[in-house]
Design a protein around this motif. Sequence first.
Motif, PDB file in Angstrom:
ATOM      1  N   GLY A   1       0.731  -1.400  -0.071  1.00 16.70           N
ATOM      2  CA  GLY A   1      -0.077   0.045   0.058  1.00 16.70           C
ATOM      3  C   GLY A   1       0.796   1.296   0.028  1.00 16.70           C
ATOM      4  N   THR A   2       0.251   2.379   0.211  1.00 13.10           N
ATOM      5  CA  THR A   2       0.564   3.628   0.059  1.00 13.10           C
ATOM      6  C   THR A   2       1.694   4.176   1.398  1.00 13.10           C
ATOM      7  OG1 THR A   2      -1.329   4.274  -0.748  1.00 13.10           O
ATOM      8  CG2 THR A   2       0.144   6.039  -0.322  1.00 13.10           C
ATOM      9  N   TYR A   3       1.490   3.621   2.507  1.00 15.53           N
ATOM     10  CA  TYR A   3       2.176   3.832   3.746  1.00 15.53           C
ATOM     11  C   TYR A   3       3.009   2.617   4.211  1.00 15.53           C
ATOM     12  CZ  TYR A   3      -0.886   7.949   3.350  1.00 15.53           C
ATOM     13  OH  TYR A   3      -1.214   9.195   2.873  1.00 15.53           O
TER      14      TYR A   3
ATOM     15  N   GLY B   1       3.384   7.701  12.456  1.00 16.81           N
ATOM     16  CA  GLY B   1       4.597   7.960  11.755  1.00 16.81           C
ATOM     17  C   GLY B   1       4.177   9.164  10.857  1.00 16.81           C
ATOM     18  N   THR B   2       3.303   9.900  10.994  1.00 18.38           N
ATOM     19  CA  THR B   2       3.079  11.135  10.180  1.00 18.38           C
ATOM     20  C   THR B   2       2.506  12.159  11.135  1.00 18.38           C
ATOM     21  OG1 THR B   2       0.643  10.718   9.661  1.00 18.38           O
ATOM     22  CG2 THR B   2       2.105   9.832   8.015  1.00 18.38           C
ATOM     23  N   THR B   3       2.517  13.387  10.734  1.00 18.12           N
ATOM     24  CA  THR B   3       2.089  14.514  11.559  1.00 18.12           C
ATOM     25  C   THR B   3       0.686  14.600  11.383  1.00 18.12           C
ATOM     26  OG1 THR B   3       2.415  16.076   9.869  1.00 18.12           O
ATOM     27  CG2 THR B   3       4.302  15.771  11.560  1.00 18.12           C
ATOM     28  N   ARG B   4      -0.052  15.278  12.264  1.00 22.36           N
ATOM     29  CA  ARG B   4      -1.543  15.547  12.053  1.00 22.36           C
ATOM     30  C   ARG B   4      -1.966  16.304  10.733  1.00 22.36           C
ATOM     31  NH1 ARG B   4      -6.132  15.172  15.261  1.00 22.36           N
ATOM     32  NH2 ARG B   4      -4.832  14.407  17.053  1.00 22.36           N
ATOM     33  N   GLU B   5      -1.151  17.242  10.433  1.00 16.35           N
ATOM     34  CA  GLU B   5      -1.218  17.934   9.270  1.00 16.35           C
ATOM     35  C   GLU B   5      -1.373  17.116   8.088  1.00 16.35           C
ATOM     36  OE1 GLU B   5       1.278  19.220  11.398  1.00 16.35           O
ATOM     37  OE2 GLU B   5      -0.350  20.125  12.813  1.00 16.35           O
ATOM     38  N   THR B   6      -0.036  16.242   7.874  1.00 16.34           N
ATOM     39  CA  THR B   6       0.108  15.629   6.710  1.00 16.34           C
ATOM     40  C   THR B   6      -0.599  14.251   6.585  1.00 16.34           C
ATOM     41  OG1 THR B   6       2.157  14.761   7.303  1.00 16.34           O
ATOM     42  CG2 THR B   6       2.127  16.514   6.198  1.00 16.34           C
ATOM     43  N   GLY B   7      -0.556  13.682   7.478  1.00 16.00           N
ATOM     44  CA  GLY B   7      -1.262  12.257   7.772  1.00 16.00           C
ATOM     45  C   GLY B   7      -2.678  12.214   7.627  1.00 16.00           C
ATOM     46  N   PRO B   8      -3.276  11.187   6.952  1.00 21.60           N
ATOM     47  CA  PRO B   8      -4.829  10.789   6.913  1.00 21.60           C
ATOM     48  C   PRO B   8      -5.039  10.401   8.248  1.00 21.60           C
ATOM     49  CG  PRO B   8      -3.592   9.029   5.942  1.00 21.60           C
ATOM     50  CD  PRO B   8      -2.500   9.930   6.234  1.00 21.60           C
ATOM     51  N   GLU B   9      -6.552  10.483   8.375  1.00 17.18           N
ATOM     52  CA  GLU B   9      -7.322   9.720   9.790  1.00 17.18           C
ATOM     53  C   GLU B   9      -8.168   8.580   9.287  1.00 17.18           C
ATOM     54  OE1 GLU B   9      -7.977  10.977  13.067  1.00 17.18           O
ATOM     55  OE2 GLU B   9      -6.188  12.239  12.383  1.00 17.18           O
ATOM     56  N   GLY B  10      -7.913   7.438  10.320  1.00 15.46           N
ATOM     57  CA  GLY B  10      -8.775   6.488   9.886  1.00 15.46           C
ATOM     58  C   GLY B  10      -8.739   5.303  11.010  1.00 15.46           C
TER      59      GLY B  10
ATOM     60  N   PHE C   1      -3.361  -3.214   9.343  1.00 12.50           N
ATOM     61  CA  PHE C   1      -3.972  -2.620   8.310  1.00 12.50           C
ATOM     62  C   PHE C   1      -4.199  -1.121   8.406  1.00 12.50           C
ATOM     63  CE2 PHE C   1      -4.776  -7.042   6.990  1.00 12.50           C
ATOM     64  CZ  PHE C   1      -4.268  -6.708   5.617  1.00 12.50           C
ATOM     65  N   PHE C   2      -4.252  -0.156   7.692  1.00 17.04           N
ATOM     66  CA  PHE C   2      -4.823   1.294   8.153  1.00 17.04           C
ATOM     67  C   PHE C   2      -5.751   1.455   6.955  1.00 17.04           C
ATOM     68  CE2 PHE C   2      -4.676   5.693   7.588  1.00 17.04           C
ATOM     69  CZ  PHE C   2      -4.975   6.272   9.066  1.00 17.04           C
ATOM     70  N   CYS C   3      -7.133   1.791   7.576  1.00 22.04           N
ATOM     71  CA  CYS C   3      -8.218   1.922   6.714  1.00 22.04           C
ATOM     72  C   CYS C   3      -8.600   3.408   7.002  1.00 22.04           C
ATOM     73  CB  CYS C   3      -9.410   1.056   6.806  1.00 22.04           C
ATOM     74  SG  CYS C   3      -9.105  -0.687   6.791  1.00 22.04           S
ATOM     75  N   SER C   4      -9.109   4.151   5.662  1.00 26.55           N
ATOM     76  CA  SER C   4      -9.450   5.534   5.981  1.00 26.55           C
ATOM     77  C   SER C   4     -10.925   5.229   6.465  1.00 26.55           C
ATOM     78  CB  SER C   4      -9.290   6.332   4.524  1.00 26.55           C
ATOM     79  OG  SER C   4     -10.225   5.693   3.619  1.00 26.55           O
ATOM     80  N   GLY C   5     -11.333   5.925   7.543  1.00 30.14           N
ATOM     81  CA  GLY C   5     -12.851   5.861   7.823  1.00 30.14           C
ATOM     82  C   GLY C   5     -13.101   4.588   8.540  1.00 30.14           C
ATOM     83  N   ARG C   6     -14.028   3.900   8.123  1.00 33.35           N
ATOM     84  CA  ARG C   6     -14.450   2.704   8.836  1.00 33.35           C
ATOM     85  C   ARG C   6     -14.297   1.511   7.722  1.00 33.35           C
ATOM     86  NH1 ARG C   6     -18.941   2.266  13.254  1.00 33.35           N
ATOM     87  NH2 ARG C   6     -17.523   3.065  14.743  1.00 33.35           N
ATOM     88  N   PRO C   7     -13.729   0.413   8.123  1.00 33.63           N
ATOM     89  CA  PRO C   7     -13.523  -0.600   7.125  1.00 33.63           C
ATOM     90  C   PRO C   7     -14.883  -1.126   6.999  1.00 33.63           C
ATOM     91  CG  PRO C   7     -12.585  -1.438   9.121  1.00 33.63           C
ATOM     92  CD  PRO C   7     -13.037   0.153   9.258  1.00 33.63           C
ATOM     93  N   THR C   8     -15.063  -1.867   5.799  1.00 31.06           N
ATOM     94  CA  THR C   8     -16.366  -2.518   5.294  1.00 31.06           C
ATOM     95  C   THR C   8     -16.224  -4.049   5.408  1.00 31.06           C
ATOM     96  OG1 THR C   8     -15.932  -2.505   3.114  1.00 31.06           O
ATOM     97  CG2 THR C   8     -17.126  -0.699   3.910  1.00 31.06           C
TER      98      THR C   8
END
Length: 135
Positions: free
Chosen positions: A68-70, A100-109, A128-135
């Motif tokens: 993945g991305t991160y 491992g990211t700052t609040r300004e640059t990293g996504p919430e999930g 795993f890191f999922c944006s929002g809630r995993p389905t």
Amino acid sequence: MRKQAVSDAADSPMECLEQVAHLVQSTRSPALLVERVLQLLGDALEAMAGAVVLAGDTGRRPQEWSWGTYRQQMVQVGRELVEGLEAHSAATARSTGLPGTTRETGPEGVLLSVPLRGLQQALGVLVFFCSGRPT
């Protein structure tokens, strides 16, 4: 752009399991198999990133696979979780910013982690890191 683990996305849990079984049958390299299954699970969870970290023997570095991305952040989270892993550790899910990211640059999930256990011992962790809630 990331590669597809298999040609078609799994529409149901059974299809996902069938795809894993096909990967086991058709993949010759254990390391490649772990990477492809990790990606298949990540796609099924609609995750942004994931990692498998297996605890090494005393004094040895853990084995790591990521997707993945991160990737780097997921491996770091996996290493930290492996350090505190015990045979009775439980699966967790918590809302957070990407470690491992700052609040300004990293996504919430949501960070999902599951211990991998063998007979009476902890072998590693799947994260795993999922944006929002995993389905």
